[in-house]
Design a protein around this motif. Structure first.
Motif, PDB file in Angstrom:
ATOM      1  N   GLN A 247       0.838  -1.186   0.000  1.00 43.65           N
ATOM      2  CA  GLN A 247       0.000   0.000   0.000  1.00 43.65           C
ATOM      3  C   GLN A 247       0.884   1.252   0.000  1.00 43.65           C
ATOM      4  OE1 GLN A 247      -2.888  -0.410  -0.677  1.00 43.65           O
ATOM      5  NE2 GLN A 247      -3.933  -2.035   0.441  1.00 43.65           N
ATOM      6  N   PRO A 248       0.433   2.321  -0.656  1.00 42.09           N
ATOM      7  CA  PRO A 248       1.241   3.547  -0.734  1.00 42.09           C
ATOM      8  C   PRO A 248       1.170   4.405   0.521  1.00 42.09           C
ATOM      9  CG  PRO A 248      -0.812   3.867  -1.888  1.00 42.09           C
ATOM     10  CD  PRO A 248      -0.808   2.428  -1.439  1.00 42.09           C
ATOM     11  N   GLU A 249       0.260   4.084   1.422  1.00 40.06           N
ATOM     12  CA  GLU A 249       0.115   4.855   2.654  1.00 40.06           C
ATOM     13  C   GLU A 249       0.142   3.901   3.846  1.00 40.06           C
ATOM     14  OE1 GLU A 249       0.107   8.116   2.462  1.00 40.06           O
ATOM     15  OE2 GLU A 249      -0.070   8.177   0.292  1.00 40.06           O
ATOM     16  N   TYR A 250       0.068   4.442   5.050  1.00 33.47           N
ATOM     17  CA  TYR A 250       0.014   3.599   6.236  1.00 33.47           C
ATOM     18  C   TYR A 250      -1.298   2.823   6.243  1.00 33.47           C
ATOM     19  CZ  TYR A 250       4.010   6.283   7.801  1.00 33.47           C
ATOM     20  OH  TYR A 250       5.232   6.869   7.886  1.00 33.47           O
ATOM     21  N   ASP A 251      -1.207   1.558   6.617  1.00 34.19           N
ATOM     22  CA  ASP A 251      -2.336   0.647   6.523  1.00 34.19           C
ATOM     23  C   ASP A 251      -2.677   0.123   7.920  1.00 34.19           C
ATOM     24  OD1 ASP A 251      -4.256  -0.990   5.500  1.00 34.19           O
ATOM     25  OD2 ASP A 251      -2.915  -2.254   4.328  1.00 34.19           O
ATOM     26  N   ILE A 252      -3.940   0.254   8.315  1.00 36.17           N
ATOM     27  CA  ILE A 252      -4.411  -0.315   9.566  1.00 36.17           C
ATOM     28  C   ILE A 252      -5.386  -1.434   9.213  1.00 36.17           C
ATOM     29  CG2 ILE A 252      -5.549   0.098  11.773  1.00 36.17           C
ATOM     30  CD1 ILE A 252      -2.975   1.692  11.394  1.00 36.17           C
TER      31      ILE A 252
ATOM     32  N   PRO B  49       3.508  -0.125   7.833  1.00 38.07           N
ATOM     33  CA  PRO B  49       4.084   1.095   7.251  1.00 38.07           C
ATOM     34  C   PRO B  49       3.887   1.135   5.738  1.00 38.07           C
ATOM     35  CG  PRO B  49       5.632   0.042   8.742  1.00 38.07           C
ATOM     36  CD  PRO B  49       4.520  -0.932   8.516  1.00 38.07           C
ATOM     37  N   ALA B  50       3.890   2.320   5.186  1.00 30.87           N
ATOM     38  CA  ALA B  50       3.753   2.489   3.742  1.00 30.87           C
ATOM     39  C   ALA B  50       4.892   1.785   3.020  1.00 30.87           C
ATOM     40  CB  ALA B  50       3.759   3.981   3.396  1.00 30.87           C
ATOM     41  N   GLY B  51       4.538   1.108   1.933  1.00 28.85           N
ATOM     42  CA  GLY B  51       5.544   0.483   1.092  1.00 28.85           C
ATOM     43  C   GLY B  51       6.046  -0.867   1.536  1.00 28.85           C
ATOM     44  N   VAL B  52       5.498  -1.425   2.613  1.00 28.62           N
ATOM     45  CA  VAL B  52       5.935  -2.731   3.093  1.00 28.62           C
ATOM     46  C   VAL B  52       5.089  -3.829   2.442  1.00 28.62           C
ATOM     47  CG1 VAL B  52       6.121  -4.251   5.097  1.00 28.62           C
ATOM     48  CG2 VAL B  52       6.772  -1.843   5.290  1.00 28.62           C
ATOM     49  N   ALA B  53       5.736  -4.730   1.695  1.00 30.37           N
ATOM     50  CA  ALA B  53       5.026  -5.840   1.071  1.00 30.37           C
ATOM     51  C   ALA B  53       4.574  -6.817   2.158  1.00 30.37           C
ATOM     52  CB  ALA B  53       5.931  -6.545   0.064  1.00 30.37           C
ATOM     53  N   HIS B  54       3.318  -7.257   2.071  1.00 33.85           N
ATOM     54  CA  HIS B  54       2.798  -8.142   3.105  1.00 33.85           C
ATOM     55  C   HIS B  54       1.682  -9.029   2.566  1.00 33.85           C
ATOM     56  CE1 HIS B  54       0.302  -4.464   3.174  1.00 33.85           C
ATOM     57  NE2 HIS B  54      -0.689  -5.275   3.526  1.00 33.85           N
ATOM     58  N   THR B  55       1.485 -10.132   3.242  1.00 31.59           N
ATOM     59  CA  THR B  55       0.352 -11.011   2.974  1.00 31.59           C
ATOM     60  C   THR B  55      -0.537 -11.016   4.207  1.00 31.59           C
ATOM     61  OG1 THR B  55       1.589 -12.942   3.748  1.00 31.59           O
ATOM     62  CG2 THR B  55       1.636 -12.472   1.373  1.00 31.59           C
TER      63      THR B  55
ATOM     64  N   SER C  16       1.318  11.899   6.272  1.00 32.48           N
ATOM     65  CA  SER C  16       1.352  13.154   7.029  1.00 32.48           C
ATOM     66  C   SER C  16       0.603  13.044   8.339  1.00 32.48           C
ATOM     67  CB  SER C  16       0.736  14.293   6.197  1.00 32.48           C
ATOM     68  OG  SER C  16      -0.609  13.977   5.858  1.00 32.48           O
ATOM     69  N   ASP C  17      -0.346  12.069   8.418  1.00 35.91           N
ATOM     70  CA  ASP C  17      -1.093  11.863   9.656  1.00 35.91           C
ATOM     71  C   ASP C  17      -0.420  10.844  10.562  1.00 35.91           C
ATOM     72  OD1 ASP C  17      -3.019  13.689   9.105  1.00 35.91           O
ATOM     73  OD2 ASP C  17      -4.445  12.262   8.261  1.00 35.91           O
ATOM     74  N   SER C  18       0.720  10.278  10.145  1.00 31.68           N
ATOM     75  CA  SER C  18       1.416   9.275  10.948  1.00 31.68           C
ATOM     76  C   SER C  18       2.907   9.583  10.947  1.00 31.68           C
ATOM     77  CB  SER C  18       1.162   7.873  10.387  1.00 31.68           C
ATOM     78  OG  SER C  18      -0.212   7.578  10.326  1.00 31.68           O
ATOM     79  N   GLU C  19       3.245  10.835  11.161  1.00 32.87           N
ATOM     80  CA  GLU C  19       4.633  11.265  11.034  1.00 32.87           C
ATOM     81  C   GLU C  19       5.559  10.605  12.043  1.00 32.87           C
ATOM     82  OE1 GLU C  19       4.397  15.443  11.346  1.00 32.87           O
ATOM     83  OE2 GLU C  19       3.700  15.763   9.298  1.00 32.87           O
ATOM     84  N   ASN C  20       4.997  10.129  13.148  1.00 36.90           N
ATOM     85  CA  ASN C  20       5.838   9.544  14.179  1.00 36.90           C
ATOM     86  C   ASN C  20       5.989   8.032  14.022  1.00 36.90           C
ATOM     87  OD1 ASN C  20       6.216  12.045  15.472  1.00 36.90           O
ATOM     88  ND2 ASN C  20       4.275  11.836  16.555  1.00 36.90           N
TER      89      ASN C  20
ATOM     90  N   CYS D 241       6.190  -2.875  11.317  1.00 32.71           N
ATOM     91  CA  CYS D 241       4.848  -3.391  11.589  1.00 32.71           C
ATOM     92  C   CYS D 241       4.692  -3.579  13.099  1.00 32.71           C
ATOM     93  CB  CYS D 241       4.632  -4.724  10.889  1.00 32.71           C
ATOM     94  SG  CYS D 241       4.656  -4.653   9.085  1.00 32.71           S
ATOM     95  N   ARG D 242       3.484  -3.435  13.578  1.00 33.25           N
ATOM     96  CA  ARG D 242       3.222  -3.694  14.987  1.00 33.25           C
ATOM     97  C   ARG D 242       1.732  -3.925  15.201  1.00 33.25           C
ATOM     98  NH1 ARG D 242       4.386   1.844  14.715  1.00 33.25           N
ATOM     99  NH2 ARG D 242       2.733   3.224  15.473  1.00 33.25           N
ATOM    100  N   VAL D 243       1.429  -4.621  16.281  1.00 31.60           N
ATOM    101  CA  VAL D 243       0.040  -4.852  16.672  1.00 31.60           C
ATOM    102  C   VAL D 243      -0.367  -3.733  17.619  1.00 31.60           C
ATOM    103  CG1 VAL D 243      -1.553  -6.422  17.839  1.00 31.60           C
ATOM    104  CG2 VAL D 243       0.275  -7.342  16.401  1.00 31.60           C
ATOM    105  N   ILE D 244      -1.540  -3.179  17.398  1.00 32.82           N
ATOM    106  CA  ILE D 244      -2.025  -2.077  18.232  1.00 32.82           C
ATOM    107  C   ILE D 244      -3.392  -2.413  18.807  1.00 32.82           C
ATOM    108  CG2 ILE D 244      -0.746  -0.331  16.929  1.00 32.82           C
ATOM    109  CD1 ILE D 244      -3.380   0.376  15.513  1.00 32.82           C
ATOM    110  N   GLY D 245      -3.685  -1.834  19.940  1.00 32.33           N
ATOM    111  CA  GLY D 245      -5.002  -2.006  20.534  1.00 32.33           C
ATOM    112  C   GLY D 245      -6.038  -1.173  19.788  1.00 32.33           C
TER     113      GLY D 245
END
Length: 275
Positions: A51-56, A84-90, A107-111, A116-120
């Protein structure tokens, strides 16, 4: 069902990605938030995508598994996976359920730290995802709709990261052992055995393993047991059988591990979000 906002004029609606297919868009395409959801009547696995952007990614009633060249991440029902943007994944869904995908602009995830990580997924974020996925594709952005799409990335940015992940080493010999072990993990696997297999002292091996994976050996073993247990339980295997295969003398030990790593009050809650 899909929602979008602030697409540039050169991106048409057919470019919208669904959770099961990669986005085939130019990197310069500009948008703010896209939310899509896709229902599956049984266990499902998707093709590799970038994906070109951050993916949730989030599934309220099943367990999600995400794989990259760097490891594997397992999200219980009350959790999501940040990619993260640009990370190939299945992506794999362990049982019937609905997968929600939210693309968040960089721009909405500058930090974001690029891993990759699991989030609540809080109750508020879950409701925002549900609401955003139901918005009309080309509807006007005003009132509540705009507030939903504006608030979603802010709340996702506040989400806590959970210690659920199975990072894989770059070293080929260690990677081979990790891959074999992850397919049939056992909770009492000893450091000394792995060190001997790799012709290393215990001290050298522990340092080497942490350097390669970023986590201590025992923590990695626990996460491997958690990963296989969540997938098998979601597919319908009994708790007792899964606990025994992972080396636990009773189901209680596995239950404790699942609740501790997922933050859920019970194993049942970790497998299916209460609504």
């Amino acid at each position: 069902t899909r929602s979008k906002r602030d697409w540039s004029s050169d991106v048409c609606s057919s470019d919208l990605p669904s959770p099961g297919q990669g986005a085939d868009m130019a990197p310069s395409a500009k948008f703010a938030v896209i939310v899509a959801e896709e229902s599956h009547a049984s266990a499902w696995s998707g093709l590799e995508q970038v994906q070109p952007e951050y993916d949730i990614l989030y599934a309220s009633s099943s367990v999600l598994s995400l794989g990259t060249v760097g490891g594997r991440w397992i999200a219980p029902a009350a959790c999501g996976i940040f990619v993260p943007a640009g990370v190939a994944h299945t992506l794999e869904l362990s049982s019937a359920g609905c997968v929600t995908c939210a693309l968040i602009p960089r721009s909405d995830s500058e930090n974001a730290d690029g891993t990759c990580r699991v989030i609540g997924i809080s109750d508020l974020v879950r409701e925002l995802l549900d609401a955003a996925a139901k918005l009309p594709l080309d509807g006007p952005e005003k009132g509540r709709d705009r507030l939903v799409l504006d608030l979603l990335p802010l709340e996702i940015a506040r989400a806590a990261s959970l210690p659920i992940g199975l990072p894989m080493p770059a070293d080929p010999h260690l990677a081979r052992k990790c891959t074999d072990f992850a397919s049939m993990p056992h909770s009492d696997m000893s450091i000394d055995r792995w060190a001997a297999d790799l012709s290393m002292s215990r001290r050298r091996f522990t340092s080497f393993f942490r350097r390669e994976t970023g986590v201590a050996f025992k923590a990695w073993v626990r996460q491997a047991c958690f990963a296989i247990a969540m997938v098998r339980l979601a597919k319908g295997d009994s708790l007792g059988l899964v606990a025994a295969s992972c080396g636990y003398s009773s189901p209680a030990g596995l239950c404790t591990l699942i609740k501790r790593l997922s933050g859920a009050a019970s194993v049942r809650r970790a497998l299916r979000t209460a609504r």
